[in-house]
Design a protein around this motif. Structure first.
Motif, PDB file in Angstrom:
ATOM      1  N   MET A 293       5.077 -18.304   7.807  1.00  0.00           N
ATOM      2  CA  MET A 293       5.136 -16.854   7.763  1.00  0.00           C
ATOM      3  C   MET A 293       3.714 -16.304   7.865  1.00  0.00           C
ATOM      4  SD  MET A 293       7.050 -14.412   4.924  1.00  0.00           S
ATOM      5  CE  MET A 293       8.543 -15.343   4.956  1.00  0.00           C
ATOM      6  N   SER A 294       3.556 -15.244   8.641  1.00  0.00           N
ATOM      7  CA  SER A 294       2.224 -14.669   8.841  1.00  0.00           C
ATOM      8  C   SER A 294       1.746 -13.968   7.572  1.00  0.00           C
ATOM      9  CB  SER A 294       2.260 -13.673  10.000  1.00  0.00           C
ATOM     10  OG  SER A 294       2.957 -12.503   9.621  1.00  0.00           O
ATOM     11  N   ASP A 295       0.423 -13.754   7.517  1.00  0.00           N
ATOM     12  CA  ASP A 295      -0.150 -13.057   6.368  1.00  0.00           C
ATOM     13  C   ASP A 295       0.423 -11.653   6.219  1.00  0.00           C
ATOM     14  OD1 ASP A 295      -1.672 -15.211   5.610  1.00  0.00           O
ATOM     15  OD2 ASP A 295      -3.519 -14.480   6.555  1.00  0.00           O
ATOM     16  N   ALA A 296       0.634 -10.975   7.351  1.00  0.00           N
ATOM     17  CA  ALA A 296       1.185  -9.612   7.299  1.00  0.00           C
ATOM     18  C   ALA A 296       2.597  -9.629   6.720  1.00  0.00           C
ATOM     19  CB  ALA A 296       1.186  -8.977   8.681  1.00  0.00           C
ATOM     20  N   LYS A 297       3.410 -10.592   7.141  1.00  0.00           N
ATOM     21  CA  LYS A 297       4.769 -10.701   6.606  1.00  0.00           C
ATOM     22  C   LYS A 297       4.740 -11.070   5.128  1.00  0.00           C
ATOM     23  CE  LYS A 297       7.284 -11.715  10.821  1.00  0.00           C
ATOM     24  NZ  LYS A 297       8.120 -12.697  11.533  1.00  0.00           N
ATOM     25  N   ASN A 298       3.809 -11.935   4.746  1.00  0.00           N
ATOM     26  CA  ASN A 298       3.651 -12.294   3.336  1.00  0.00           C
ATOM     27  C   ASN A 298       3.280 -11.070   2.504  1.00  0.00           C
ATOM     28  OD1 ASN A 298       4.319 -15.011   3.468  1.00  0.00           O
ATOM     29  ND2 ASN A 298       2.214 -15.654   3.843  1.00  0.00           N
ATOM     30  N   ASP A 299       2.376 -10.240   3.029  1.00  0.00           N
ATOM     31  CA  ASP A 299       1.967  -9.022   2.321  1.00  0.00           C
ATOM     32  C   ASP A 299       3.137  -8.057   2.161  1.00  0.00           C
ATOM     33  OD1 ASP A 299      -0.598  -9.987   2.056  1.00  0.00           O
ATOM     34  OD2 ASP A 299      -1.424  -8.769   3.695  1.00  0.00           O
ATOM     35  N   VAL A 300       3.922  -7.903   3.225  1.00  0.00           N
ATOM     36  CA  VAL A 300       5.082  -7.014   3.163  1.00  0.00           C
ATOM     37  C   VAL A 300       6.089  -7.548   2.146  1.00  0.00           C
ATOM     38  CG1 VAL A 300       7.079  -6.146   4.459  1.00  0.00           C
ATOM     39  CG2 VAL A 300       4.793  -6.063   5.480  1.00  0.00           C
ATOM     40  N   LEU A 301       6.355  -8.838   2.195  1.00  0.00           N
ATOM     41  CA  LEU A 301       7.300  -9.445   1.270  1.00  0.00           C
ATOM     42  C   LEU A 301       6.811  -9.302  -0.171  1.00  0.00           C
ATOM     43  CD1 LEU A 301       9.853 -11.026   0.642  1.00  0.00           C
ATOM     44  CD2 LEU A 301       8.561 -13.126   1.098  1.00  0.00           C
TER      45      LEU A 301
END
Length: 87
Positions: free
Chosen positions: A1-9
C-alpha cells in the motif's frame, strides 16, 4: 500500500476511533468530567479544546462552544443541566 493510502487509512481509523470515543462518552453520561480528569488527565472539555484548536490550525472557523457542542452532542449548558451532578 502506498504512503498516501496509508495516510488516508490512518486518518480514517483515527476519525472512527474518535467518533467511537465520543459515542462511548455519550453512552456513559454518569461519568463526570471531574472523574475523567482525576483518572485520565483529560475530560470532555479538553477534547473540545483540542478539537477547536485543530480546526483553527486548519483555517476552519470554530470556537470553543461549537467544539463543545460537537463533543457533548448538544449545547454544553443543556448537557450540564441534564447530566452534571453536584459535587
Amino acid at each position: 500500500m502506498s504512503d498516501a493510502k496509508n495516510d488516508v487509512l490512518r486518518t480514517e481509523l483515527e476519525a472512527a476511533a474518535f467518533r467511537r470515543l465520543l459515542r462511548h462518552l455519550d453512552e456513559n453520561k454518569q461519568v463526570q468530567n471531574i472523574d475523567l480528569m482525576e483518572l485520565a488527565g483529560f475530560c470532555r472539555n479538553c477534547l473540545a479544546k483540542w478539537y477547536a484548536a485543530e480546526a483553527q490550525e486548519r483555517g476552519v472557523a470554530m470556537d470553543y462552544e461549537q467544539a463543545r457542542e460537537r463533543v457533548y452532542g448538544m449545547p454544553y449548558a443543556e448537557w450540564k443541566e441534564k447530566y452534571q451532578t453536584p459535587r
